[in-house]
Design a protein around this motif. Structure first.
Motif, PDB file in Angstrom:
ATOM      1  N   MET A  40       0.848  -1.188   0.000  1.00  0.00           N
ATOM      2  CA  MET A  40       0.000   0.000   0.000  1.00  0.00           C
ATOM      3  C   MET A  40       0.885   1.240   0.000  1.00  0.00           C
ATOM      4  O   MET A  40       1.630   1.470   0.958  1.00  0.00           O
ATOM      5  N   ASN A  41       0.810   2.007  -1.058  1.00  0.00           N
ATOM      6  CA  ASN A  41       1.587   3.241  -1.193  1.00  0.00           C
ATOM      7  C   ASN A  41       0.649   4.439  -1.246  1.00  0.00           C
ATOM      8  O   ASN A  41      -0.554   4.293  -1.495  1.00  0.00           O
ATOM      9  N   SER A  42       1.222   5.604  -1.041  1.00  0.00           N
ATOM     10  CA  SER A  42       0.447   6.852  -1.093  1.00  0.00           C
ATOM     11  C   SER A  42      -0.830   6.745  -0.258  1.00  0.00           C
ATOM     12  O   SER A  42      -1.927   7.079  -0.715  1.00  0.00           O
ATOM     13  N   LEU A  43      -0.671   6.287   0.943  1.00  0.00           N
ATOM     14  CA  LEU A  43      -1.829   6.053   1.796  1.00  0.00           C
ATOM     15  C   LEU A  43      -2.534   7.364   2.146  1.00  0.00           C
ATOM     16  O   LEU A  43      -1.901   8.419   2.297  1.00  0.00           O
ATOM     17  N   LYS A  44      -3.859   7.247   2.264  1.00  0.00           N
ATOM     18  CA  LYS A  44      -4.699   8.383   2.586  1.00  0.00           C
ATOM     19  C   LYS A  44      -5.452   8.109   3.887  1.00  0.00           C
ATOM     20  O   LYS A  44      -5.667   6.936   4.242  1.00  0.00           O
ATOM     21  N   PRO A  45      -5.879   9.150   4.576  1.00  0.00           N
ATOM     22  CA  PRO A  45      -6.653   8.920   5.812  1.00  0.00           C
ATOM     23  C   PRO A  45      -7.878   8.027   5.574  1.00  0.00           C
ATOM     24  O   PRO A  45      -8.236   7.233   6.450  1.00  0.00           O
ATOM     25  N   GLU A  46      -8.488   8.120   4.421  1.00  0.00           N
ATOM     26  CA  GLU A  46      -9.658   7.297   4.129  1.00  0.00           C
ATOM     27  C   GLU A  46      -9.328   5.819   3.919  1.00  0.00           C
ATOM     28  O   GLU A  46     -10.234   4.994   3.785  1.00  0.00           O
ATOM     29  N   ASP A  47      -8.046   5.486   3.897  1.00  0.00           N
ATOM     30  CA  ASP A  47      -7.649   4.076   3.839  1.00  0.00           C
ATOM     31  C   ASP A  47      -7.651   3.439   5.230  1.00  0.00           C
ATOM     32  O   ASP A  47      -7.443   2.222   5.353  1.00  0.00           O
ATOM     33  N   THR A  48      -7.880   4.236   6.246  1.00  0.00           N
ATOM     34  CA  THR A  48      -7.919   3.717   7.607  1.00  0.00           C
ATOM     35  C   THR A  48      -9.026   2.688   7.761  1.00  0.00           C
ATOM     36  O   THR A  48     -10.186   2.959   7.446  1.00  0.00           O
ATOM     37  N   ALA A  49      -8.661   1.498   8.209  1.00  0.00           N
ATOM     38  CA  ALA A  49      -9.630   0.402   8.331  1.00  0.00           C
ATOM     39  C   ALA A  49      -8.919  -0.821   8.911  1.00  0.00           C
ATOM     40  O   ALA A  49      -7.689  -0.841   9.025  1.00  0.00           O
ATOM     41  N   VAL A  50      -9.718  -1.823   9.225  1.00  0.00           N
ATOM     42  CA  VAL A  50      -9.165  -3.138   9.509  1.00  0.00           C
ATOM     43  C   VAL A  50      -9.126  -3.892   8.189  1.00  0.00           C
ATOM     44  O   VAL A  50     -10.141  -3.968   7.483  1.00  0.00           O
ATOM     45  N   TYR A  51      -7.972  -4.425   7.862  1.00  0.00           N
ATOM     46  CA  TYR A  51      -7.775  -5.132   6.600  1.00  0.00           C
ATOM     47  C   TYR A  51      -7.796  -6.644   6.852  1.00  0.00           C
ATOM     48  O   TYR A  51      -7.137  -7.144   7.771  1.00  0.00           O
ATOM     49  N   TYR A  52      -8.546  -7.343   5.998  1.00  0.00           N
ATOM     50  CA  TYR A  52      -8.730  -8.776   6.144  1.00  0.00           C
ATOM     51  C   TYR A  52      -8.255  -9.512   4.899  1.00  0.00           C
ATOM     52  O   TYR A  52      -8.536  -9.105   3.766  1.00  0.00           O
TER      53      TYR A  52
END
Length: 120
Positions: free
Chosen positions: A82-94
């Motif tokens: 995951m590159n260029s992460l944004k605040p909206e990428d905040t989550a639990v990833y499964y």
């Protein structure tokens, strides 16, 4: 039962990068279609990326060009870079492993999830 074990989540500033990994039992990558999903607070779980057996990778529009899914059969691991992460990428990833049997039974397995938090 297929046990999937995620790792690699954490806290990162916007624009940063993280790599998630999903360790799977041997031969799973030869049998199941693999994918990454995420779920933010108060929202439904959504697909992020998938890598079917022998097929092309697929990405949700909101991560195209920023995230990359890949498998390492020698290590029995699925990765999500995951590159260029944004605040909206905040989550639990499964991590997800899925296959449809000949009788159309769907086998669907999930990892325990790993938290990704992106600060602005």
């Amino acid at each position: 039962q297929v046990q999937l074990v995620e790792a690699g989540g954490g806290f990162v500033q916007a624009g940063g990068s993280l790599r998630l990994s999903c360790a799977v039992p041997g031969s799973v990558l030869n049998v199941y279609d693999m994918g990454w999903y995420r779920q933010a607070p108060g929202k439904q779980r959504e697909s992020v990326a998938s890598i079917p057996r022998g097929g092309a990778t697929n990405y949700a529009d909101y991560v195209k060009g920023r995230f990359t899914i890949a498998t390492d059969n020698a290590k029995n691991t699925v990765y999500l870079q995951m590159n260029s992460l944004k605040p909206e990428d905040t989550a639990v990833y499964y991590c997800n492993a899925r296959r449809i049997l000949r009788d159309r039974t769907v086998q669907n397995y999930w990892g325990q999830g790993t938290q990704v938090t992106v600060s602005s």
